[in-house]
Motif scaffolding. Sequence first.
Motif, PDB file in Angstrom:
ATOM      1  N   THR A   7       0.829  -1.212   0.000  1.00  0.00           N
ATOM      2  CA  THR A   7       0.000   0.000   0.000  1.00  0.00           C
ATOM      3  C   THR A   7       0.862   1.260   0.000  1.00  0.00           C
ATOM      4  OG1 THR A   7      -0.267  -0.115   2.404  1.00  0.00           O
ATOM      5  CG2 THR A   7      -2.012  -1.086   1.066  1.00  0.00           C
ATOM      6  N   GLY A   8       1.983   1.222   0.709  1.00  0.00           N
ATOM      7  CA  GLY A   8       2.881   2.377   0.710  1.00  0.00           C
ATOM      8  C   GLY A   8       3.449   2.662  -0.667  1.00  0.00           C
ATOM      9  N   THR A   9       3.801   1.599  -1.382  1.00  0.00           N
ATOM     10  CA  THR A   9       4.331   1.762  -2.738  1.00  0.00           C
ATOM     11  C   THR A   9       3.262   2.354  -3.654  1.00  0.00           C
ATOM     12  OG1 THR A   9       5.876  -0.062  -2.438  1.00  0.00           O
ATOM     13  CG2 THR A   9       5.355   0.543  -4.707  1.00  0.00           C
ATOM     14  N   PRO A  17      -2.871  11.327  -0.911  1.00  0.00           N
ATOM     15  CA  PRO A  17      -2.565  11.889   0.404  1.00  0.00           C
ATOM     16  C   PRO A  17      -2.896  10.972   1.583  1.00  0.00           C
ATOM     17  CG  PRO A  17      -4.528  12.917  -0.496  1.00  0.00           C
ATOM     18  CD  PRO A  17      -3.973  12.015  -1.565  1.00  0.00           C
ATOM     19  N   GLU A  18      -3.845  10.044   1.398  1.00  0.00           N
ATOM     20  CA  GLU A  18      -4.286   9.238   2.529  1.00  0.00           C
ATOM     21  C   GLU A  18      -4.229   7.745   2.222  1.00  0.00           C
ATOM     22  OE1 GLU A  18      -8.139  10.471   3.832  1.00  0.00           O
ATOM     23  OE2 GLU A  18      -7.579  12.586   3.832  1.00  0.00           O
ATOM     24  N   THR A  19      -3.931   6.968   3.255  1.00  0.00           N
ATOM     25  CA  THR A  19      -3.886   5.516   3.113  1.00  0.00           C
ATOM     26  C   THR A  19      -5.253   4.965   2.729  1.00  0.00           C
ATOM     27  OG1 THR A  19      -2.111   5.413   4.737  1.00  0.00           O
ATOM     28  CG2 THR A  19      -3.260   3.359   4.269  1.00  0.00           C
ATOM     29  N   GLY A  20      -6.324   5.543   3.263  1.00  0.00           N
ATOM     30  CA  GLY A  20      -7.674   5.079   2.939  1.00  0.00           C
ATOM     31  C   GLY A  20      -7.969   5.159   1.453  1.00  0.00           C
ATOM     32  N   GLU A  21      -7.571   6.251   0.823  1.00  0.00           N
ATOM     33  CA  GLU A  21      -7.752   6.401  -0.627  1.00  0.00           C
ATOM     34  C   GLU A  21      -6.948   5.345  -1.379  1.00  0.00           C
ATOM     35  OE1 GLU A  21      -7.522  10.522  -2.315  1.00  0.00           O
ATOM     36  OE2 GLU A  21      -7.019  10.977  -0.223  1.00  0.00           O
ATOM     37  N   THR A  22      -5.762   5.085  -0.889  1.00  0.00           N
ATOM     38  CA  THR A  22      -4.884   4.103  -1.521  1.00  0.00           C
ATOM     39  C   THR A  22      -5.496   2.711  -1.450  1.00  0.00           C
ATOM     40  OG1 THR A  22      -2.973   5.427  -0.861  1.00  0.00           O
ATOM     41  CG2 THR A  22      -2.554   3.144  -1.526  1.00  0.00           C
ATOM     42  N   VAL A  23      -5.949   2.323  -0.272  1.00  0.00           N
ATOM     43  CA  VAL A  23      -6.551   1.003  -0.107  1.00  0.00           C
ATOM     44  C   VAL A  23      -7.811   0.894  -0.968  1.00  0.00           C
ATOM     45  CG1 VAL A  23      -7.673  -0.544   1.560  1.00  0.00           C
ATOM     46  CG2 VAL A  23      -5.533   0.619   2.161  1.00  0.00           C
ATOM     47  N   ASP A  79     -16.399   3.709  -9.751  1.00  0.00           N
ATOM     48  CA  ASP A  79     -17.533   3.684  -8.827  1.00  0.00           C
ATOM     49  C   ASP A  79     -17.103   3.204  -7.443  1.00  0.00           C
ATOM     50  OD1 ASP A  79     -20.368   3.931  -8.231  1.00  0.00           O
ATOM     51  OD2 ASP A  79     -20.397   1.732  -8.214  1.00  0.00           O
ATOM     52  N   ILE A  80     -16.370   2.101  -7.378  1.00  0.00           N
ATOM     53  CA  ILE A  80     -15.915   1.557  -6.096  1.00  0.00           C
ATOM     54  C   ILE A  80     -14.923   2.506  -5.431  1.00  0.00           C
ATOM     55  CG2 ILE A  80     -14.627  -0.313  -4.985  1.00  0.00           C
ATOM     56  CD1 ILE A  80     -15.739  -2.157  -7.254  1.00  0.00           C
ATOM     57  N   GLU A  81     -14.035   3.049  -6.243  1.00  0.00           N
ATOM     58  CA  GLU A  81     -12.987   3.928  -5.711  1.00  0.00           C
ATOM     59  C   GLU A  81     -13.519   5.319  -5.369  1.00  0.00           C
ATOM     60  OE1 GLU A  81      -8.621   5.662  -7.027  1.00  0.00           O
ATOM     61  OE2 GLU A  81      -9.533   4.114  -8.280  1.00  0.00           O
ATOM     62  N   ARG A  82     -14.677   5.654  -5.946  1.00  0.00           N
ATOM     63  CA  ARG A  82     -15.243   7.007  -5.815  1.00  0.00           C
ATOM     64  C   ARG A  82     -14.263   8.026  -6.399  1.00  0.00           C
ATOM     65  NH1 ARG A  82     -16.999   5.316  -0.092  1.00  0.00           N
ATOM     66  NH2 ARG A  82     -14.973   6.144   0.439  1.00  0.00           N
ATOM     67  N   ALA A  83     -13.852   7.737  -7.646  1.00  0.00           N
ATOM     68  CA  ALA A  83     -12.867   8.573  -8.329  1.00  0.00           C
ATOM     69  C   ALA A  83     -13.350   8.894  -9.735  1.00  0.00           C
ATOM     70  CB  ALA A  83     -11.526   7.847  -8.403  1.00  0.00           C
ATOM     71  N   ASP A  84     -12.745   9.881 -10.322  1.00  0.00           N
ATOM     72  CA  ASP A  84     -12.984  10.221 -11.710  1.00  0.00           C
ATOM     73  C   ASP A  84     -12.517   9.043 -12.577  1.00  0.00           C
ATOM     74  OD1 ASP A  84     -13.375  12.468 -13.813  1.00  0.00           O
ATOM     75  OD2 ASP A  84     -11.386  11.616 -14.275  1.00  0.00           O
ATOM     76  N   PRO A  85     -13.243   8.689 -13.650  1.00  0.00           N
ATOM     77  CA  PRO A  85     -12.830   7.543 -14.472  1.00  0.00           C
ATOM     78  C   PRO A  85     -11.400   7.628 -15.007  1.00  0.00           C
ATOM     79  CG  PRO A  85     -15.085   8.125 -14.986  1.00  0.00           C
ATOM     80  CD  PRO A  85     -14.558   9.205 -14.062  1.00  0.00           C
ATOM     81  N   ALA A  88      -9.211   6.731 -12.120  1.00  0.00           N
ATOM     82  CA  ALA A  88      -9.361   5.302 -11.820  1.00  0.00           C
ATOM     83  C   ALA A  88      -8.610   4.446 -12.836  1.00  0.00           C
ATOM     84  CB  ALA A  88     -10.840   4.919 -11.790  1.00  0.00           C
ATOM     85  N   ALA A  89      -8.658   4.812 -14.104  1.00  0.00           N
ATOM     86  CA  ALA A  89      -7.942   4.066 -15.144  1.00  0.00           C
ATOM     87  C   ALA A  89      -6.434   4.124 -14.900  1.00  0.00           C
ATOM     88  CB  ALA A  89      -8.284   4.603 -16.527  1.00  0.00           C
ATOM     89  N   TYR A  90      -5.923   5.308 -14.576  1.00  0.00           N
ATOM     90  CA  TYR A  90      -4.498   5.448 -14.288  1.00  0.00           C
ATOM     91  C   TYR A  90      -4.112   4.647 -13.040  1.00  0.00           C
ATOM     92  CZ  TYR A  90       0.002   7.369 -12.999  1.00  0.00           C
ATOM     93  OH  TYR A  90       1.323   7.491 -12.632  1.00  0.00           O
ATOM     94  N   HIS A  91      -4.916   4.747 -12.011  1.00  0.00           N
ATOM     95  CA  HIS A  91      -4.637   3.999 -10.782  1.00  0.00           C
ATOM     96  C   HIS A  91      -4.566   2.504 -11.079  1.00  0.00           C
ATOM     97  CE1 HIS A  91      -6.559   7.448  -8.209  1.00  0.00           C
ATOM     98  NE2 HIS A  91      -5.433   7.806  -8.783  1.00  0.00           N
ATOM     99  N   ALA A  92      -5.525   2.005 -11.856  1.00  0.00           N
ATOM    100  CA  ALA A  92      -5.543   0.575 -12.194  1.00  0.00           C
ATOM    101  C   ALA A  92      -4.272   0.179 -12.943  1.00  0.00           C
ATOM    102  CB  ALA A  92      -6.776   0.246 -13.027  1.00  0.00           C
ATOM    103  N   ARG A  93      -3.821   1.010 -13.865  1.00  0.00           N
ATOM    104  CA  ARG A  93      -2.603   0.701 -14.635  1.00  0.00           C
ATOM    105  C   ARG A  93      -1.382   0.602 -13.712  1.00  0.00           C
ATOM    106  NH1 ARG A  93      -4.995   4.870 -18.332  1.00  0.00           N
ATOM    107  NH2 ARG A  93      -5.756   3.700 -20.129  1.00  0.00           N
ATOM    108  N   VAL A  94      -1.271   1.533 -12.780  1.00  0.00           N
ATOM    109  CA  VAL A  94      -0.127   1.543 -11.871  1.00  0.00           C
ATOM    110  C   VAL A  94      -0.202   0.357 -10.909  1.00  0.00           C
ATOM    111  CG1 VAL A  94       0.979   2.854  -9.998  1.00  0.00           C
ATOM    112  CG2 VAL A  94       0.270   4.025 -12.103  1.00  0.00           C
TER     113      VAL A  94
END
Length: 142
Positions: A7-9, A17-23, A79-85, A88-94
């Motif tokens: 999660t830190g990585t 900014p927050e661990t909750g968003e990361t998880v 939707d699950i992440e409560r993020a802009d699509p 969310a797409a970038y987060h999924a790729r990383v």
Amino acid sequence: MNFDEFTGTVQHRLELPETGETVRAIRATLMTLGSRIPADNAEDLAASLPMEIRWYMTGAVTEHGQHFDWAEFVERVADIERADPSDAAYHARVIVDLVRTQVPESDFQQLRDQLPESEDDENWGKLFEVVDSGGWSEPAQV
């Protein structure tokens, strides 16, 4: 790599900014991915991940092997992440790129084999853009 390191990585790479968003980003990506691939493939891929992360792909998924395309994947993750699509797409790729570094190459290839990557075939290649560009790397310092 344990849960905190994983999660830190992700938090560092996504600059969240927050661990909750990361998880939430990790859970959204891996639950949705686990829903898309067959249960045995999800088990194989998740086996090398920290127990808490593994659960997102396996135990948290109620129905594996659903058929949906890249666009629906992004919608579900957002939707699950409560993020802009686009975020969310970038987060999924990383996140998928980090997963790639933690699992055997054969298990990651099995994931890619489950997801059609051509333009006319659901565009799943977009999920692997960070992987295919050589993986995540630190931005250059100015």
